[in-house]
Design a protein around this motif. Structure first.
Motif, PDB file in Angstrom:
ATOM      1  N   CYS A   1       1.213  -1.486  -0.271  1.00 28.96           N
ATOM      2  CA  CYS A   1      -0.463   0.235   0.036  1.00 28.96           C
ATOM      3  C   CYS A   1       1.093   1.059  -0.012  1.00 28.96           C
ATOM      4  CB  CYS A   1      -0.891   0.403   0.572  1.00 28.96           C
ATOM      5  SG  CYS A   1      -1.833  -1.128   1.245  1.00 28.96           S
ATOM      6  N   LEU A   2       2.013   1.040   0.668  1.00 27.67           N
ATOM      7  CA  LEU A   2       3.297   2.307   1.064  1.00 27.67           C
ATOM      8  C   LEU A   2       3.646   2.699  -0.473  1.00 27.67           C
ATOM      9  CD1 LEU A   2       4.349   2.313   4.294  1.00 27.67           C
ATOM     10  CD2 LEU A   2       3.106   3.606   3.915  1.00 27.67           C
ATOM     11  N   SER A   3       3.344   1.672  -1.130  1.00 27.08           N
ATOM     12  CA  SER A   3       3.910   1.654  -2.454  1.00 27.08           C
ATOM     13  C   SER A   3       3.064   2.281  -3.644  1.00 27.08           C
ATOM     14  CB  SER A   3       5.011   0.642  -2.914  1.00 27.08           C
ATOM     15  OG  SER A   3       4.195  -0.189  -3.225  1.00 27.08           O
ATOM     16  N   LEU A   4       1.843   1.688  -3.202  1.00 30.85           N
ATOM     17  CA  LEU A   4       1.086   2.579  -3.997  1.00 30.85           C
ATOM     18  C   LEU A   4       1.242   3.983  -4.893  1.00 30.85           C
ATOM     19  CD1 LEU A   4      -2.529   0.721  -3.502  1.00 30.85           C
ATOM     20  CD2 LEU A   4      -0.854   0.166  -4.870  1.00 30.85           C
ATOM     21  N   TYR A   5       1.016   4.254  -6.237  1.00 32.28           N
ATOM     22  CA  TYR A   5       1.278   6.068  -6.498  1.00 32.28           C
ATOM     23  C   TYR A   5      -0.384   6.665  -5.632  1.00 32.28           C
ATOM     24  CZ  TYR A   5       1.216   9.537  -9.755  1.00 32.28           C
ATOM     25  OH  TYR A   5       1.915  11.032 -10.623  1.00 32.28           O
ATOM     26  N   PRO A   6      -1.454   6.568  -5.870  1.00 25.86           N
ATOM     27  CA  PRO A   6      -1.441   7.157  -4.672  1.00 25.86           C
ATOM     28  C   PRO A   6      -1.420   8.108  -3.385  1.00 25.86           C
ATOM     29  CG  PRO A   6      -3.494   5.802  -5.957  1.00 25.86           C
ATOM     30  CD  PRO A   6      -1.568   5.240  -6.117  1.00 25.86           C
ATOM     31  N   THR A   7      -0.484   6.756  -2.263  1.00 28.38           N
ATOM     32  CA  THR A   7      -0.082   6.978  -1.515  1.00 28.38           C
ATOM     33  C   THR A   7       1.043   7.449  -1.948  1.00 28.38           C
ATOM     34  OG1 THR A   7      -0.232   4.489  -0.505  1.00 28.38           O
ATOM     35  CG2 THR A   7       0.387   5.949   0.914  1.00 28.38           C
ATOM     36  N   LEU A   8       1.624   7.645  -2.246  1.00 31.39           N
ATOM     37  CA  LEU A   8       3.240   8.300  -2.481  1.00 31.39           C
ATOM     38  C   LEU A   8       2.729   9.969  -3.364  1.00 31.39           C
ATOM     39  CD1 LEU A   8       5.752   5.932  -4.815  1.00 31.39           C
ATOM     40  CD2 LEU A   8       5.458   6.574  -2.133  1.00 31.39           C
ATOM     41  N   LEU A   9       1.827   9.581  -4.126  1.00 32.12           N
ATOM     42  CA  LEU A   9       1.876  11.255  -4.510  1.00 32.12           C
ATOM     43  C   LEU A   9       0.478  12.640  -3.767  1.00 32.12           C
ATOM     44  CD1 LEU A   9       0.895  13.463  -7.176  1.00 32.12           C
ATOM     45  CD2 LEU A   9      -1.423  12.307  -7.243  1.00 32.12           C
ATOM     46  N   PHE A  10       0.136  11.222  -2.910  1.00 34.18           N
ATOM     47  CA  PHE A  10      -0.724  12.456  -1.281  1.00 34.18           C
ATOM     48  C   PHE A  10       0.072  12.430  -0.253  1.00 34.18           C
ATOM     49  CE2 PHE A  10      -4.283  11.664  -4.553  1.00 34.18           C
ATOM     50  CZ  PHE A  10      -4.725  12.900  -4.798  1.00 34.18           C
ATOM     51  N   SER A  11       0.954  11.632  -0.426  1.00 35.80           N
ATOM     52  CA  SER A  11       2.209  11.783   0.930  1.00 35.80           C
ATOM     53  C   SER A  11       2.827  13.079   1.187  1.00 35.80           C
ATOM     54  CB  SER A  11       3.080  10.881   1.050  1.00 35.80           C
ATOM     55  OG  SER A  11       2.169   9.718   1.214  1.00 35.80           O
ATOM     56  N   VAL A  12       2.758  13.586  -0.761  1.00 35.46           N
ATOM     57  CA  VAL A  12       3.676  14.224  -0.227  1.00 35.46           C
ATOM     58  C   VAL A  12       2.818  16.214  -0.919  1.00 35.46           C
ATOM     59  CG1 VAL A  12       6.022  13.494  -0.871  1.00 35.46           C
ATOM     60  CG2 VAL A  12       4.475  13.808  -2.956  1.00 35.46           C
ATOM     61  N   MET A  13       1.971  16.078  -1.777  1.00 34.79           N
ATOM     62  CA  MET A  13       0.587  17.239  -2.152  1.00 34.79           C
ATOM     63  C   MET A  13      -0.180  17.589  -1.139  1.00 34.79           C
ATOM     64  SD  MET A  13      -0.924  16.393  -6.300  1.00 34.79           S
ATOM     65  CE  MET A  13      -2.151  15.652  -5.334  1.00 34.79           C
ATOM     66  N   ALA A  14      -0.194  19.043  -0.962  1.00 33.22           N
ATOM     67  CA  ALA A  14      -1.670  18.991  -0.230  1.00 33.22           C
ATOM     68  C   ALA A  14      -2.558  18.745  -0.798  1.00 33.22           C
ATOM     69  CB  ALA A  14      -0.901  20.435   0.534  1.00 33.22           C
ATOM     70  N   GLU A  15      -3.776  18.345   0.039  1.00 33.16           N
ATOM     71  CA  GLU A  15      -5.239  17.850  -0.534  1.00 33.16           C
ATOM     72  C   GLU A  15      -5.761  16.976   0.753  1.00 33.16           C
ATOM     73  OE1 GLU A  15      -7.600  17.721  -2.921  1.00 33.16           O
ATOM     74  OE2 GLU A  15      -6.430  18.479  -4.459  1.00 33.16           O
ATOM     75  N   GLN A  16      -7.142  17.260   0.488  1.00 30.45           N
ATOM     76  CA  GLN A  16      -8.206  17.766   0.910  1.00 30.45           C
ATOM     77  C   GLN A  16      -8.628  15.483   1.536  1.00 30.45           C
ATOM     78  OE1 GLN A  16     -10.846  20.711  -0.275  1.00 30.45           O
ATOM     79  NE2 GLN A  16     -11.184  21.192   1.665  1.00 30.45           N
ATOM     80  N   TYR A  17      -7.916  15.380   0.335  1.00 30.12           N
ATOM     81  CA  TYR A  17      -8.422  13.970   0.130  1.00 30.12           C
ATOM     82  C   TYR A  17      -7.958  12.810   1.073  1.00 30.12           C
ATOM     83  CZ  TYR A  17     -11.047  14.546  -3.973  1.00 30.12           C
ATOM     84  OH  TYR A  17     -12.037  15.615  -5.065  1.00 30.12           O
ATOM     85  N   VAL A  18      -7.286  13.630   1.899  1.00 35.91           N
ATOM     86  CA  VAL A  18      -5.791  12.710   3.000  1.00 35.91           C
ATOM     87  C   VAL A  18      -6.754  12.172   4.467  1.00 35.91           C
ATOM     88  CG1 VAL A  18      -3.754  12.611   4.477  1.00 35.91           C
ATOM     89  CG2 VAL A  18      -3.640  12.921   1.679  1.00 35.91           C
TER      90      VAL A  18
ATOM     91  N   PHE B   1       5.442  -5.562  -4.317  1.00 32.54           N
ATOM     92  CA  PHE B   1       6.396  -4.468  -3.399  1.00 32.54           C
ATOM     93  C   PHE B   1       7.271  -3.563  -4.822  1.00 32.54           C
ATOM     94  CE2 PHE B   1       9.490  -2.503  -0.584  1.00 32.54           C
ATOM     95  CZ  PHE B   1       9.117  -1.177  -0.615  1.00 32.54           C
ATOM     96  N   ILE B   2       8.503  -4.716  -5.040  1.00 29.62           N
ATOM     97  CA  ILE B   2       9.053  -4.067  -5.282  1.00 29.62           C
ATOM     98  C   ILE B   2       8.910  -3.437  -7.005  1.00 29.62           C
ATOM     99  CG2 ILE B   2      11.612  -4.810  -6.864  1.00 29.62           C
ATOM    100  CD1 ILE B   2      12.121  -6.681  -4.685  1.00 29.62           C
ATOM    101  N   THR B   3       8.215  -3.830  -7.602  1.00 31.53           N
ATOM    102  CA  THR B   3       7.506  -3.326  -9.217  1.00 31.53           C
ATOM    103  C   THR B   3       6.998  -2.300  -9.056  1.00 31.53           C
ATOM    104  OG1 THR B   3       7.897  -5.781  -9.840  1.00 31.53           O
ATOM    105  CG2 THR B   3       6.489  -3.988 -11.226  1.00 31.53           C
ATOM    106  N   LEU B   4       6.073  -1.954  -7.849  1.00 27.85           N
ATOM    107  CA  LEU B   4       5.219  -0.791  -7.379  1.00 27.85           C
ATOM    108  C   LEU B   4       6.134   0.454  -6.872  1.00 27.85           C
ATOM    109  CD1 LEU B   4       2.494  -2.667  -5.769  1.00 27.85           C
ATOM    110  CD2 LEU B   4       2.191  -1.023  -7.774  1.00 27.85           C
ATOM    111  N   LEU B   5       6.860   0.195  -6.075  1.00 23.69           N
ATOM    112  CA  LEU B   5       7.718   0.612  -5.929  1.00 23.69           C
ATOM    113  C   LEU B   5       8.697   1.314  -6.690  1.00 23.69           C
ATOM    114  CD1 LEU B   5       8.528   2.505  -3.294  1.00 23.69           C
ATOM    115  CD2 LEU B   5      10.047   0.807  -2.551  1.00 23.69           C
TER     116      LEU B   5
END
Length: 633
Positions: A363-380, A609-613
């Motif tokens: 889950c930590l390597s999914l694109y939405p997780t990585l993107l919303f971990s660094v982008m300010a957004e209400q969805y989090v 995990f490796i592929t997604l990351l």
């Protein structure tokens, strides 16, 4: 004798409400015939306005809307006249039986709460907000003995101190508009003093609310973190430390994720995909309940994000020497909340430590997780309250009803999960519970001064943010179904992988990072969707699997059939909101298929995990390089 007098008063009050309701029904019926006086309205428009059509339309629509509201209110009065009369009598009786000290304290806090509503009110419904708020607070404080409960609880100095600090911070950022109107721009000493007294009263009431919340919730939060096992704790600490360092470094080099500037001013929207990061930070939606983005879509977002925003604001003031400290801290809090969400989902799926760890890393390597971990957004924050609600329901927590309000207030579509509260053995009682929750939701909106958000969809009072207007702006009416379907399948792929086609765009005059147009069928999206369906079929008896599948279907309904976000090709914004359901079903499917092949299963999870990351981290780095190049600090 006293009961006889109360009975007489009760009958008179019922008669009053019935007569009032009858009069209102009569007035509503008269107004509903407004269409028959069309000619008179047109004559009025011709005499008093050059723009005849607009005056006619406004008058006509206003009359029709007010007639509907009056009809609804009058019928409501007829139904509740008995209960309302009895409630008023009970309030009066309880209040008269109180000690003088309690009477004074109740009047004080009811007044302070009313002043808070006045401060937070959006303007056009201030009078209605204040009247309703005072009546609601009287019922809450007197009927439910709120003050007595707080007084009888063990007083803790640090809870009181934290409450005062939090309340001052919260009110400071929520009274700027009020202060500008009644203090800065009003050169009248009496008005200024009254405004200052109102703000002090609001601080007192918010301090009380925070203290009450600390009493109720602090023990539960302590218990939750106490029950975290060593693996979960280690993962949480390591990832948190890494994200603190990573976000701090990136945010001191580029402002692309929270406030990109062009020609000396912040760009509010659409720098990274269709996100509103610049506007969210500029208006501080995390602490400003009345911010423009906190509209009917998320009417109570500012309320339920307030504790996190307050923590970020206080910490940023402590580390005032760090440039852009507030965006850095609030984004770090976002990243930590996402980790907690993953931890909760892992607990719902597995009991063994190794499987929980594997799922968390994936889950930590999914694109939405990585993107919303660094982008300010209400969805989090919306996802956080949503996952906490689901977790509380499946663990039968006593707070699950309140958490539905938190999830729905943070983002309205989350309310579709109300069936999790229903008891199939007692449907009638479940319906009553849901109606009470709906009433409580409206009450919180009124107390928070946000009643305009509901009323604006019934009466044309101005203020924008209507559901019809939002559908016209973000709905997919202008997009044909085949294109919406292509966008949806691509969205499913984006729930796991970074987009295949994303590049720099200069269509607005400044550089933005946008998705390419979707013209072909995304094979990865098809595979993910099929695996999700397979996972549900294999685990259809599990409540969480049914919840996930319902959420997947809901995503199809909202994003494909209704087409929300397809007009601007912006479905990537909703990936975090729905991705947890897709990945949970996929992992559940693998668990069922490979239940007897442990080695193969964990090899597969490692490869995933490796592929997604590898794939997704490259996608995030591309955006960071874009920010360093186009929006350096």
């Amino acid at each position: 004798m006293k009961f006889a007098e109360n009975d007489k008063i009760l009958k008179k009050m019922r008669l009053f409400f019935i007569m009032s309701s009858s009069i209102l029904i009569f007035v509503a019926l008269v107004l509903s015939l407004s269409y028959t006086i069309r000619n008179a309205i047109i004559i009025f428009a011709e005499n008093f306005s050059a723009d005849k059509s607009i005056v006619y339309e406004n008058w006509h629509k206003t009359l029709i809307h007010y007639s509907l509201v009056l009809m609804f209110f009058s019928v409501f009065l007829l139904f509740v006249c008995r209960k309302l009369s009895y409630t008023i009598i009970c309030l009066f009786t309880k209040f008269t039986n109180m000690s003088l000290k309690l009477k004074c304290l109740n009047i004080l806090f009811i007044s302070c709460g009313t002043f808070l509503t006045f401060v937070l009110s959006r303007g056009s419904t201030t009078t209605i907000d204040v009247i309703l708020s005072s009546f609601i607070l009287a019922i809450i404080f007197i009927n439910f003995n709120v003050l007595q409960r707080v007084i009888q609880s063990n007083f803790k100095k640090y809870n009181a101190l934290l409450s005062i600090i939090f309340s001052i911070s919260a009110i400071y950022l929520n009274t700027q508009r009020f202060g500008d109107k009644y203090i800065v721009n009003t050169h009248n000493l009496i008005v200024n003093l009254c405004a200052i007294c109102i703000i002090i009263a609001a601080v007192l009431f918010v301090s009380f609310l925070y203290y009450w919340c600390f009493i109720l919730l602090a023990p539960k939060c302590k218990l939750f973190f106490k029950n975290i096992d060593k693996t979960e704790k280690m993962l949480l600490i390591v990832i948190s430390i890494f994200m603190c360092i990573f976000i701090s470094v990136v945010f001191t080099k580029t402002n692309v994720f929270y406030g990109a500037e062009y020609n000396g001013s912040i760009v509010d929207f659409d720098i990274i995909y269709m996100s509103d990061s610049g506007n969210l930070m500029e208006t501080n939606v995390y602490m400003n309940i009345g911010a423009p983005e906190n509209d009917i879509r998320q009417p109570l977002f500012g309320l339920f994000a307030l504790p996190f925003g307050t923590i970020a604001w206080i910490v940023s003031k402590i580390f005032f020497s760090i440039p852009n400290a507030y965006p850095i801290i609030i984004t770090i809090i976002q990243a930590i909340l996402l980790q907690i969400c993953i931890l909760l989902i892992a607990r719902l799926l597995f009991r063994d430590i190794l499987s929980k760890l594997a799922f968390s890393l994936i889950c930590l390597s999914l694109y939405p997780t990585l993107l919303f971990s660094v982008m300010a957004e209400q969805y989090v924050f919306a996802v956080f309250w949503l996952i906490v609600f689901i977790y509380s329901c499946l663990n039968n927590s006593i707070y699950k009803k309140f958490l539905l309000i938190a999830a729905t207030g943070s983002l309205m579509p989350s309310g579709i999960l109300f069936p999790l509260l229903m008891d199939s053995k007692n449907v009638k009682q479940s319906i009553k519970t849901l109606l009470k929750l709906a009433l409580l939701f409206v009450i919180i909106i009124i107390l928070a001064g946000q009643f305009q958000l509901l009323l604006v969809n019934i009466i044309p009072i101005g203020g924008g943010g209507t559901i019809a207007g939002l559908l016209n702006s973000f709905g997919g009416k202008s997009i044909d179904f085949s294109n919406r379907l292509l966008q949806y399948i691509n969205f499913v792929s984006l729930c796991l992988f970074h987009p295949d086609e994303a590049s720099i765009n200069y269509s607005n005059g400044y550089a933005t990072w946008q998705l390419g147009n979707i013209t072909t069928l995304n094979i990865k999206g098809i595979i993910i969707l099929l695996l999700s369906i397979l996972g549900f079929v294999l685990n259809n008896k599990k409540t969480f699997a049914r919840t996930c599948m319902g959420w997947v279907f809901f995503s199809f309904l909202i994003l494909c059939l209704i087409g929300w976000g397809t007009a601007e090709n912006g479905l990537i914004l909703y990936t975090l909101y729905f991705s947890w359901a897709f990945i949970s079903l996929i992992i559940l499917g693998f668990e069922k298929i490979l239940s007897k092949y442990y080695m193969i299963k964990y090899i597969l999870y490692t490869i995933m995990f490796i592929t997604l990351l590898w794939i997704n981290s490259k996608g995030i780095l591309e955006i960071i390089y874009f920010g360093l190049d186009k929006y350096p600090i």
